[in-house]
Write a protein that holds these residues in place. Sequence first.
Motif, PDB file in Angstrom:
ATOM      1  N   PRO A 146       0.820  -1.219   0.000  1.00 46.38           N
ATOM      2  CA  PRO A 146       0.000   0.000   0.000  1.00 46.38           C
ATOM      3  C   PRO A 146       0.850   1.263   0.000  1.00 46.38           C
ATOM      4  N   ALA A 147       2.082   1.166   0.473  1.00 40.01           N
ATOM      5  CA  ALA A 147       2.932   2.357   0.541  1.00 40.01           C
ATOM      6  C   ALA A 147       3.316   2.835  -0.853  1.00 40.01           C
ATOM      7  N   THR A 148       3.607   1.908  -1.751  1.00 38.95           N
ATOM      8  CA  THR A 148       4.065   2.295  -3.094  1.00 38.95           C
ATOM      9  C   THR A 148       3.003   2.052  -4.152  1.00 38.95           C
ATOM     10  N   GLY A 149       1.968   1.315  -3.794  1.00 41.98           N
ATOM     11  CA  GLY A 149       0.954   0.966  -4.781  1.00 41.98           C
ATOM     12  C   GLY A 149       1.431  -0.116  -5.725  1.00 41.98           C
ATOM     13  N   GLU A 150       2.512  -0.777  -5.363  1.00 41.11           N
ATOM     14  CA  GLU A 150       3.055  -1.801  -6.267  1.00 41.11           C
ATOM     15  C   GLU A 150       2.638  -3.198  -5.835  1.00 41.11           C
ATOM     16  N   LEU A 151       2.448  -4.029  -6.832  1.00 43.40           N
ATOM     17  CA  LEU A 151       2.085  -5.417  -6.584  1.00 43.40           C
ATOM     18  C   LEU A 151       3.233  -6.300  -7.066  1.00 43.40           C
ATOM     19  N   THR A 152       3.690  -7.188  -6.186  1.00 44.64           N
ATOM     20  CA  THR A 152       4.683  -8.180  -6.602  1.00 44.64           C
ATOM     21  C   THR A 152       4.017  -9.546  -6.570  1.00 44.64           C
ATOM     22  N   LEU A 153       4.151 -10.247  -7.676  1.00 41.66           N
ATOM     23  CA  LEU A 153       3.542 -11.586  -7.762  1.00 41.66           C
ATOM     24  C   LEU A 153       4.644 -12.606  -8.033  1.00 41.66           C
ATOM     25  N   TRP A 154       4.842 -13.487  -7.072  1.00 44.54           N
ATOM     26  CA  TRP A 154       5.704 -14.636  -7.315  1.00 44.54           C
ATOM     27  C   TRP A 154       4.800 -15.738  -7.862  1.00 44.54           C
ATOM     28  N   VAL A 155       5.161 -16.293  -8.961  1.00 45.77           N
ATOM     29  CA  VAL A 155       4.265 -17.275  -9.575  1.00 45.77           C
ATOM     30  C   VAL A 155       5.073 -18.288 -10.372  1.00 45.77           C
ATOM     31  N   THR A 156       4.586 -19.501 -10.410  1.00 48.50           N
ATOM     32  CA  THR A 156       5.240 -20.569 -11.178  1.00 48.50           C
ATOM     33  C   THR A 156       4.909 -20.371 -12.648  1.00 48.50           C
ATOM     34  N   SER A 157       5.696 -19.526 -13.298  1.00 48.10           N
ATOM     35  CA  SER A 157       5.406 -19.184 -14.687  1.00 48.10           C
ATOM     36  C   SER A 157       6.595 -19.501 -15.575  1.00 48.10           C
ATOM     37  N   GLN A 158       6.293 -19.942 -16.772  1.00 44.78           N
ATOM     38  CA  GLN A 158       7.326 -20.138 -17.786  1.00 44.78           C
ATOM     39  C   GLN A 158       7.623 -18.828 -18.515  1.00 44.78           C
ATOM     40  N   ASN A 159       6.794 -17.793 -18.247  1.00 42.57           N
ATOM     41  CA  ASN A 159       6.923 -16.536 -18.985  1.00 42.57           C
ATOM     42  C   ASN A 159       6.379 -15.374 -18.163  1.00 42.57           C
ATOM     43  N   PRO A 160       7.172 -14.893 -17.208  1.00 48.29           N
ATOM     44  CA  PRO A 160       6.654 -13.890 -16.261  1.00 48.29           C
ATOM     45  C   PRO A 160       6.148 -12.614 -16.927  1.00 48.29           C
TER      46      PRO A 160
END
Lengths: 799, 288
Positions: A219-233
Amino acid sequence: MATASVERLIGKSIKRREDPRFITGRGSYVDDIKLPGATWAAFVRSPHAHARIRSIDTAAARKHPGVVAVYTGQDMTGVNSLPCGWDLRKEKNIPGVVQDLAMVPHMPLTADVARHVGDPVAVVIADSQAAAADAAEKVKVDWEVLTAVTSTERAAAGDAPQLHAGAPGNVAFRWEIGDGVATDAAFKSAPVTVKRRIVNQRLVANAMEPRACAARFDPATGELTLWVTSQNPHVHRLLMCAFVLGIPEHKVRVISPDVGGGFGSKIFLYNEEVVCSWASRQLQRPVRWTATRREAYLTDAHGRDHVTDAEIALSREGKILGLRVKTTANLGAYLSTFAPAVPTFLYGTLLNGVYAIGAIHCQVTGVFSNTTAVDAYRGAGRPEACYVLERIVEAGARALGMDVAELRKRNFIPKFADGFQTLVAVAYDSGDYGVALDKLLGMFDYKGFRAEQAAARQQGRLLGIGFSTYIEACSIAPSKVVGALGAGAGLYESGKVRVHPTGMVTVYTGSHSHGQGHETTFAQLVADELGLPVEQVEVVHGDTGAIPFGMGTYGSRSASVGGTALHMSVGKIKEKGKKIAAHLLEASPSDIEYVNGQFQVKGFPSKAVPFGAVSLTAYVPHNYPEGLEPGLEETSFYDPSNFCFPFGAHACVVEVDRETGQVKILKYLAVDDVGNVINPMIVDGMVHGGIAQGVGQALWEGAVYDDASGQLVTGSLMDYAVPKADMLPMYETERTVTPTPVNPLGVKGAGETGTIAATPAVVNAVVDALAPLGVDHIETMPLTAERVWTIMQTAKAAT
Amino acid sequence: MYPAAFEYHAPTSVRDALGLLGSLEDAKILAGGHSLVPMMKLRLAQPKHVIDLRKVPGLTGIKEEGSTIVLGAMATHWDVESSPILKAKAPVVAETAAVIGDPAVRNKGTIGGSLAHADPAADMPATAIALGFELVCEGPKGRRTVKADDWFQGLMSTALGEDELLVEVRVPVWPAGSGACYMKFPHPASRFAVVGVCAAVTLDKNGACTRAGVGVTGAGTKAVRARGVEAGLAGKRLDAAAIEAAAQKAAEGVDVQADLQGSVEYKAHLCRVFARRAIEAAVKRAQG
C-alpha cells in the motif's frame, strides 16, 4: 599480455551449475518465499462436472477462526475474463478459419455455472493454510447439477449439454489447412487408400512442483509483486494487468523463481494467481496459494485429446499421393491462453512431415466439454501431427506389404539447405531426413532383427519394431507470421549482457528455465563468445523487475531465439569494446579484433588490452574515446525470420507378453538432428526426458473421465501412471547435425523432439508385434496390458 | 494438503494405547501412516483422534520361536524385507515386503499397519494366507490369535475388534522340501497389486505335493485363499500340466472387481496366469 588460446565452450558437456542447489534442497521455489503477514487462499471448487450455482452461503466460513475474507465470483466486480491470446476469426483475416472462434468468458471465479470438476467458485483467505482449508469446507454451495459431457466425440453431438451461450453446439471453432480439391482428386485416382481412426488421448502435465503464487500488494508504493510458477513472467504480467485486473503494468512485478517443471502447463494465466493478486489489493496483505496435487490434476491445463480420422493415398510403389485428416480437438470447458493455436497452427502445419506428399487437407473442429481446459503440453500440436502421420504411414506400408523403413525412404524430401515449401503453409529451414534414418539403421542390424522376429514368431513370441521419422517446428516464432495467424503476442526474445567494471558478466534473458538448464547453457554461450571462463558469467531470468521484456520458454525456443538475442548483445559489447581498446592502443577501431578474451591489433596478439581492462575503462572513463557513452551493457531483441525444424528417426523394439498383454520395450534407438548443440549432455537429458514422456503416453498415461459423472478418475499419482525409471529401457541416442540457416548460432531446438518422436514409434512397434495375430491397427492409447490383451482376444476370436 | 484438525496421542505402552482406544471417540491407530495420512491429507479420513504406536515398546523386532517367526506389528516393511531370519526361513515373506510400494513407503509402513488396514490390493495378504500367518490381537480382555484365513473379512475390514490392537504377526516356517513365491502384476501408477498371487508348496521325496497354500490379492475386495487351486495341487506330481490345470481355478471364490486396470474377465485371467507362474516358481524352489 598474450593469452593462451581459450578452449571453446560450445559443444562441451559442462555440468549444470543449477543442479547442486536443486539436489540439495536449496532451490527457492514460490512456496519457499517468506512473506511476513501473509494470508493463505483456499479455493472452493465444484465437485460436479456441470452445475448451476443457485446460491453460495459463506457465513459459516467467515466465522471460522483465522479467516480474513471469503469471496465469490459476484464479489470480484471490475475483474474481466481470463483472456485467450489466440484469435481465430475471419474478420481478422486468419487463414483457414471456417467458423469463428467462440470467445467464451472464463471468469477467475465462476459465478453462474461450474463447467468442470475443480472449477473454482469461491476463495477463502485466512491467516494459515490449515484455517483456510478448514473454512473452505464450510462454504455451502447450493448446486443444480446439470448433465455433463466429457467425451471428445460426443461433445458436439446434437444432444450434448451446452456449456456456453456463445458457443452453440459446443463448437469452439472450425478450421482447415491444405487443398481439399487437390486432395480429393489424389484420393480418387490413387490405387491404394487406407483410412484409420487415431485417438490421441488426454494427458496431464504433472510438473513435479505444483503451481503456486504469492501476491504482495504494497500500500505504501501501490506496487504489486507476484511470485508465480510461470514459464513466462512478462506474459503473465501483461495478460493480468492489461486484460483481467486493469492495473498499470509498471506497478506490477512478476517473479518466477526456481520453477520445478512446466511442460507447457505453466505458460498460461490461471484463475488462482489472478484471484490472489486481486485479493491482495483488496486486503492490503500478501495472499498466497500452493496447489495440492489433486488441484494440479483438476486445474493445470491438460494436453492432447484429439480424435482423428486419417486417410492416406498411395501409389503401388509406395509414393504418398494424398493425406486427408479430420480431427476433433477437445478444448475442455474454457479457452486456455493459447488453446486455439495448438490443434490448428501447431498441428496442421506439421502434417507434411518429412515426406514429399502429393496433396494434403486437414480439417479441425475445436469443441468444448465439461473437462479441464486443454492447452500446450510438451510438443503442443506437433506430437499430435507426428502421431497421425507416422501411424498412417506405417498403416499404408502394411497395406502395401512394404517394409515400413523402405516406404519412408521412398518418400523423404531430398536433402536441402535453404528452404522447402510444404503444402501446409510453413517452409522448412534445412533438412537431411534420409541421413537420420540411415544412421539409425546403422545403429543396429535391422535385417538381423527381422530374422530374429520371424524366428521368435515361430516360437509364439510377439516381437515388434516401430519407427518414427519425425519433424517438428520450434524456435517459436517469427512475430509477423504468428500475428497473421491470430497470435495476440510477438514471439521474439530479449537478451541483455551487462559487463561489470571488473569484467564479470551478468546475462539477463527473457527465456525462463524451469528445468532446461539455462543458467549453464547461456553462461556457456556467452562465455564462449567472449573467450571468458564460464564462471565469469552469471545468468538472471524470471523477474520482470530485472530483465527486459521477454516472452519466456516453451516451444523449444530458448537457445534459438533467446540465445540469439544474447549473441546479438555480445556482438554489440564487442563492437563497443573495440572502440575503447582502439583508443587505449592508439589504433583505429577497424584494426581491432577480439581474440581469446582480449582486444588486440589484428595479427598482433602482443598489442592487446584484456577484456577486464576495457570493461574497467568503460566505467572509469578517464582516458576514453570522445563522444562514446560510458558503461558496457547491451540489450537486444531477436525476432526470428522463420521457425526451425528439427527432425530425426526413432525406433522402438518391443515384446508383448502373450498371456498378460504387457508391453516390454527391449530397445529404444534415437537419432535426433537439433542443429548445432551447445551442451550435448543437456541435450541428451532433454531427449531422454522427452522419450520418457512419449513412451509414457504410448503405454501408461491417460486422463480418464467417468462418462456419467464427469469425474476425473485418474486424478492422483496413485491412478495416473507417469513413467518411472525402472519402466524404461536404456536409450541408445545419436545425432546428425544440420545447422539451421535461420539463426547465427545454427541451433534448432531440442526440448520436445523425444516426446514427439517416441509415441508413434512405440505404438507402431506394438502393432508390428501383434501382426501375426492379424492385428493391423490400434486406435487408442495408452497400450495398457489389458487393452493389448483385449486386442489379442478380439483378434483371436476373429480368426 | 492439510488434514482436518485432530488430536495426536503417543502412548508408551500397549495398555495405554488400549485405554485411549477404548475411551476416545472416533480414534484411528497410526502404525506407520502410509495409508492413513494420505487419506487424512485428502480429507477422505477425518478422525478426531490419532493414536500413534511408534513410542510403544515391544511392538517391533523379528525373532524365532521354534518353528514360528514372530514379527512385531510395528516391524517396518524394510525390517521384514531385510530380516536375516525371514530370508533364511521364510524368504517369500521378505520378498513380498520388498515389492511393497517404494523405499519411502517400506521405511515407514509396517506389517501390522498394512494387515490391519487390509487394502484389497496390498501384497502381504496373499502371502499371509498362503503361508498361514497368525495374527495376535490384544484387547481389554487379553490376547487372542486369528488365522489369516479369518482375518480378511471384506473391503478394508478385518477380524480386529474396535477395542483391539494387532500386536504380533506369527509366520509358520514350512518344512524342508518347501518352496514359495509371490508374484504380482503391479498397477503402473501405484505399484499396488492389480493381481498378486502367493503360492507355497511342500513336495515329498517323489516330487508329489503334500501341502499347498495359495493366496490371491488385488483382484477382489479382499485377499482370499484359492482353495480350488490348492485342491488341484494336493497329492499330485507338479508337472506343467498339473500346475496349469490347478491354476485354472485361481479366480474361483474371488469377487473380482472391474476398474481402470482391467475388466472382471481380464483380472480373472491374470489370477490364473499369475497363479501358474507363482506355483511354477514355488515348485522349482521346493525342488531346490
